[in-house]
Scaffold this active site. Structure first.
Site, PDB file in Angstrom:
ATOM      1  N   SER A 294      -1.115  -7.532  12.291  1.00 44.93           N
ATOM      2  CA  SER A 294      -1.414  -6.564  11.239  1.00 44.93           C
ATOM      3  C   SER A 294      -2.690  -5.763  11.429  1.00 44.93           C
ATOM      4  O   SER A 294      -2.919  -4.783  10.719  1.00 44.93           O
ATOM      5  CB  SER A 294      -1.458  -7.263   9.874  1.00 44.93           C
ATOM      6  OG  SER A 294      -0.142  -7.449   9.410  1.00 44.93           O
TER       7      SER A 294
ATOM      8  N   SER B 136       0.360  -4.590   8.748  1.00 41.11           N
ATOM      9  CA  SER B 136       0.160  -4.282   7.342  1.00 41.11           C
ATOM     10  C   SER B 136      -1.158  -3.570   7.063  1.00 41.11           C
ATOM     11  O   SER B 136      -1.294  -2.911   6.036  1.00 41.11           O
ATOM     12  CB  SER B 136       0.212  -5.573   6.517  1.00 41.11           C
ATOM     13  OG  SER B 136      -0.864  -6.422   6.880  1.00 41.11           O
TER      14      SER B 136
ATOM     15  N   LYS C 129      -9.662  -3.743   3.505  1.00 44.30           N
ATOM     16  CA  LYS C 129      -8.243  -3.916   3.179  1.00 44.30           C
ATOM     17  C   LYS C 129      -8.094  -4.616   1.827  1.00 44.30           C
ATOM     18  O   LYS C 129      -8.848  -5.533   1.509  1.00 44.30           O
ATOM     19  CB  LYS C 129      -7.589  -4.762   4.279  1.00 44.30           C
ATOM     20  CG  LYS C 129      -6.075  -4.909   4.136  1.00 44.30           C
ATOM     21  CD  LYS C 129      -5.511  -5.766   5.276  1.00 44.30           C
ATOM     22  CE  LYS C 129      -4.000  -5.867   5.230  1.00 44.30           C
ATOM     23  NZ  LYS C 129      -3.465  -6.698   6.336  1.00 44.30           N
TER      24      LYS C 129
END
Ligand SMILES: [Mg+2]
Ligand SMILES: [Zn+2]
Lengths: 98, 484, 489
Positions: free
Chosen positions: C180, C156, C81
């Site tokens: 997330s 996210s 990420k």
């Protein structure tokens, strides 16, 4: 929850965000909704409850006072938007006149 | 300014100091880059110092220990679990947009720093001592500013007094006492020129007899001992003048400009100062454990003020001498060690005065650690004087030889045959020869010119290479001159 | 490459690389080819490191040729990420304010992945600074859900979940501040594990809300998540909040079964706005655990309704503070301005997207003098009550079973009002407030074919039980793949 426009502008100034008037207006409404939602917290009985600042209740581990190599100056400055004489360069800090 | 003294008869200054003390650590407070002075700009950084995304703080154990030393020495209350907080403001020398400091749960509270003021002992009460990190440096450069982050993250403790000081002199004396204490404890080097000790002053004035405090200003950037006095005095005068003219002092932060000798307002009034403190979620509470505390307490040295008082009490030193000899710990240690080596408390005074005259002269501003003569060796020398083996004058020559060669006093005296002539018969003979050689002066003396005694003593010393026992020589010369 | 390899999973691929059935370079090239073929439409990656990945793969192959063991993730192509920093590889947190930033250091989790032999393929899309639940708030481009390109992958860590679901990485790292990892895992039909707070070092995780953030794995199976966590977990001297415990041994729990395990269903998680299909799937998951020998009980977490408001004080307050460093001085974007104050304000106005600004504003408001007590401090007190609820529940049961999300993946643009979006995390954020671990596991699909995820919540440091129960659900419900990605690259 009523937020004045001036209050919103003041928060933006504290947070160093240059917001347009329409952004300020939109945020004023959005913040009011969120803060209203948050007001539910007032209903929780927290008398005598210790705030939970850390998820894990540990004491701070300490580091021995030992030096490790620094980043080379060129690396430290590599992504600087402006640099001069081995320093980060920024626009002048204009002192407000009184 | 000449009328300030008069004005101060009706106005009382009230001063509190916030002093930032750089802690003597090798590495930074929250990351491992070095704290060296004078390195090229931005050569002492790491991801944490630069506030790079993803970087985190870890706390330096030695910084805690040093701050604890100061806390224990000032009799402060030590919090068993203190906390770091973030103090937010935007400035280019503050990489993260917040300073890691302490807010409502500082390491130390209360306590005080003792000092002597005009012959009176006074305790300046502390509000708190907290840990924090230093910011970097902005160098103003025309239309731009240059930022050097070498100082950023350097470990500091901030020592905050209550408003207990009432004159620029007191403030300056407090700074000297704090400086002495910091060095005494090894907490920091306290070099103001290097920014290792920095003073902010909160100054207000009020009519004498009034209880309420006046509006205060905060003076920043006072970076030498000389300026502490000047800047505060200047601010007191400025405020008194405003109030005398019927004006009002504005609550503001002012920056001391040492070159111009004036202060200037620092921030505009409309700018809101709101530091938005909250506990730093990256740093769990800082616990002071038993072993650390024990170590600090058991290694605590005798402090400057008690030591000064002991020197007066035990060694019979006058205040000024005791103060000079406790100005730094190494000096005081030197004296104690020399007295111990001499094995005779009565030698403390002569040792102290020899240190203050001869030794300090030889050192010429260098620290006592550079002394060319060890305490025990000095004690040996002073013992020779006290035992009348050599005269005080010869002692100075012997001392010079000791400094030059590192040889012991007794050895030099024996080798160079410097023993005092104290044998009465020998001395009497020498005196008689001398009088016989100077009949005219003898005549004059006997006619009432008493001052010629010094001439005879001088001649005798010259003849004996300074070795004649001065007291005995004087006595004998007096007797012989009076004889006829 | 065959889709078979793309979906074989991290543990299996590492086995094959170590057994020399396939080389790390072959694997890496294959995944890179799939990214090149599919990611244009999907948007899972923000940066792909073709050269760096191949170089790493060469090293892994060389080690194997020399008879050395490259580690438990030998040659496994992973994605990271973009809020996790990677040395020498551009890292932006999906924010324009970090446009082009190349970090001079690796996050501890990334360094540990590399040390275990993993190959970092590139950086995965997400909501800007991890602030969002749909990946629509990326400063660069949205990421789509591989099951339906008209829907969001969740957020996210949307890119991290989508990449796994589409076979564009064997496993990925995400971060979880309020759900997330788990919410996008549920939306994309993959497994996502949020470890106990402090289990994985945050060194190098670009901070959103420091007291809540945690790095964790997303993968196609519970086994792979367990394997990745074993690699990245463990105390780190550079993160003062990392727990002083060695990495847990999790894989033995995969086959332990759930006989005798006490599973709690928190009443409050099945009330209110919960999609009936999701509710039914989660109840079916409970039944499956009972069939396998577990015991099911209803429990209560009475302060659940305070979790969202507490979160929306704590997280923005910490975020406002953490984002103060983006000032145009040392790195990233700089706005115009002839004097400093102006430069700051334009830098931040131009660099941050609207959601980030909104949260900075809320957080700044909450921390202001005079507001701190009523907001931040109060929310932290409520947090203690939420934690207490969990502690009490865990006196009765070993693990909690809940829905991960109120609905399956929603359509792009569906949640325009900030508060509506925040509600997507209503079941996940209490876990972060309490610091406990959570695991999202696929448990079937809606009638329209969208994945549904169940959430397992455990005691602090008890990831083992999550793995035990998660593996059982996996055996019961199997894994599914989005059909569009079944073909070769
Ligand atoms: Mg201060
Ligand atoms: Zn300070």
């Amino acid at each position: 929850m009523v937020l004045t426009r001036e209050e919103v502008a003041e928060i933006a100034q504290l947070a160093r965000l240059a917001l347009r008037d329409d952004e300020l207006d939109a945020l004023r409404g959005e913040l009011a909704v969120i803060l209203e939602h948050v007001e539910v917290l007032g209903q929780a009985d927290t008398i005598g409850v210790e705030p939970m600042t850390h998820a894990v209740p540990t004491a701070l581990r300490l580091r021995a006072d030992q030096v490790e190599p620094s980043l080379p100056v060129a690396v430290a400055l590599a992504d600087a938007p402006a640099a001069r004489d081995g320093c980060f360069e920024v626009p002048a800090i204009i002192k407000a006149a009184t | 300014m000449s009328d300030l003294a008069t004005l101060l008869e009706s106005w009382e200054p009230v001063i509190g100091l916030e002093v930032h003390v750089q802690l003597a650590c090798e590495s930074k407070a929250f990351s491992p880059s070095a704290t060296s002075f004078g390195a090229p700009p931005n050569s002492l950084t790491d991801p944490t110092v630069l506030g790079l995304p993803g970087a985190l703080p870890t706390f330096n154990a030695h910084a805690l220990e040093l701050a604890l030393r100061l806390g224990v020495a000032t009799g402060a209350k030590i919090r068993a679990r203190c906390r770091f907080a973030r103090k937010h403001y935007f400035y280019p020398d503050l990489p993260k947009g917040y300073q890691i400091s302490q807010y409502d749960e500082p390491l130390c509270e209360e306590g005080g720093i003792e000092l002597w003021l005009g012959g009176v002992r006074k305790k300046v009460r502390l509000q708190r001592i907290h840990l924090e990190e230093d910011a970097g440096k902005n160098l103003h450069h025309g239309t731009a500013s240059l930022v050097d982050l070498n100082r950023a993250g350097v470990p500091l403790c901030e020592v905050v007094t209550l408003p207990d000081l009432h004159s620029a002199e007191e403030a300056a004396e407090y700074m000297r006492a704090l400086h002495r204490l910091v060095r005494w404890l090894g907490v920091g080097e306290g070099d103001m020129e290097k920014g290792q000790l920095r003073c902010d002053a909160n100054v207000s004035v009020r009519r004498r007899g009034e209880d309420r405090l006046g509006v205060r200003t905060e003076l920043k950037n006072i970076n030498s001992f000389r300026f502490v006095h000047r800047a505060i005095e200047h601010e007191i005068a400025r405020q008194v003048r405003i109030l005398e003219d019927g004006g009002q002092v504005e609550r503001e932060t002012r920056l001391w400009d040492a070159d111009a000798g004036v202060s200037q307002p620092m921030r505009s009034k409309e700018e809101i100062a709101d530091y938005r403190y909250f506990p730093d979620p990256d740093l769990p509470p800082l616990a002071v454990d038993g072993p650390t505390m024990r170590k600090v307490i058991t290694t605590m040295p005798e402090l400057p003020v008690p030591r000064l008082e002991r020197f007066m009490r035990e060694y019979g030193l006058p205040f000024d001498d005791a103060a000079l000899l406790t100005d730094d710990r190494e000096r005081a240690d030197y004296l104690d060690e020399a007295v111990r080596a001499a094995g005779d408390g009565a030698l403390a005074r002569p040792i102290a005065s020899f240190m203050l005259t001869e030794l300090l002269r030889v050192l010429d501003g260098q620290p006592i650690a550079k002394a060319p003569v060890a305490p025990a060796a000095l004690a040996e020398l002073i013992a020779l004087v006290a035992g009348e083996v050599i005269s005080g004058k010869i002692a100075k020559d012997v001392f010079a030889k000791m400094c030059a060669s590192g040889e012991g006093a007794q050895h030099i005296v024996d080798r160079d045959d410097l023993r005092q002539i104290s044998d009465e018969a020998t001395l009497r003979g020498l005196c008689e020869e001398l009088l016989a050689a100077h009949p005219r002066q003898v005549e004059q003396y006997r006619a009432g010119k008493d001052s010629l005694l010094g001439f005879f003593v001088g001649q005798l010393m010259k003849a004996t290479g300074g070795k004649a026992n001065p007291a005995l020589s004087t006595k004998l010369l007096e007797q012989l001159l009076a004889a006829t | 490459m065959s889709a078979e390899l793309a979906y074989a999973g991290a543990a299996e691929l590492a086995r094959r690389v170590r057994a020399r059935e396939v080389s790390a370079v072959e694997l890496t090239d294959a995944f890179l080819a799939r990214i090149d073929a599919h990611d244009g439409a999907l948007g899972a990656y923000l940066a792909v490191d073709h050269e760096g990945a191949r170089n790493r793969a060469l090293i892994v192959d060389a080690m194997i040729a020399a008879g050395q063991d490259p580690g438990p993730l030998a040659g496994v192509p992973v994605g990271v990420k973009d809020v996790i920093v990677t040395e020498g590889l551009v890292t932006t947190a999906a924010s324009r304010i970090l446009d082009g930033w190349v970090p001079p250091y690796d996050a501890t989790a990334v360094a540990r992945l590399r040390a275990a032999g993993a190959i970092v393929l590139g950086k995965l899309n997400c909501d800007e600074f991890a602030m969002g639940s749909s990946n629509e708030r990326s400063g660069y481009r949205p990421c789509q859900n591989p099951w339906d390109l008209g829907r969001v992958p969740g957020g996210s860590s949307g890119g991290s979940a989508a990449a796994v679901a589409a076979g564009l990485a064997a496993a990925t790292l995400g971060t979880d501040t309020g759900g997330s990892i788990r919410q996008p895992a549920a939306f994309c039909g993959v497994v996502g594990l949020k470890p106990t707070y402090g289990r994985v070092s945050r060194w190098g995780a670009i901070a959103f809300a420091s007291s809540l953030d945690q790095i964790g794995p997303l993968a196609g199976s519970v086994e792979d998540c367990a394997l990745l966590l074993e690699v990245i977990a463990g105390a780190d001297p550079r993160d003062a909040t990392s727990i002083d415990q060695p990495a847990p041994s999790l894989r033995p729990a995969l086959t332990a079964g759930v006989a005798g395990l006490k599973v709690g269903l928190p009443r409050e998680y099945f009330e209110g706005a919960l999609d009936p299909e999701v509710a039914a799937a989660v109840r079916a998951a409970g039944d499956a655990l009972v069939t396998a020998g577990a015991e099911l009980r209803e429990v209560t977490l009475p302060h659940t309704r305070f979790a969202l408001p507490a979160y929306y004080v704590v997280a923005p307050a910490e975020a406002a503070s953490n984002l103060a460093r983006y000032d145009g001085v040392r790195f990233g974007h700089r706005g115009g301005g002839r004097e400093l104050a102006e430069m700051y304000a334009t830098t931040r106005a131009e660099g941050f997207g609207p959601e980030v600004k909104r949260r900075i504003m809320i957080g700044t408001y909450a921390l202001r003098a005079g507001h701190y007590e009523a907001y931040y401090r109060k929310a932290q007190q409520v947090r203690a009550l939420i934690k207490r609820d969990f502690d009490q529940a865990f006196e009765e049961v070993d693990v909690l079973l809940t829905p991960t999300t109120p609905t399956a993946a929603f359509a792009r643009g569906e949640k325009a009002a900030p508060l509506d979006m925040y509600l997507a995390d209503v079941f996940t954020l209490a876990c972060n407030l309490a610091g406990i671990p959570g695991l999202a596991v696929p448990v079937g699909a809606t009638a329209s074919g969208l994945p549904i995820g169940a959430q397992l919540l455990g005691r602090a440091l008890d990831e083992v039980t999550l793995v035990r129960a998660g593996a059982e659900l996996e055996r019961a419900f199997g894994t599914r793949r989005p059909p569009a990605y079944e073909g070769a690259a």
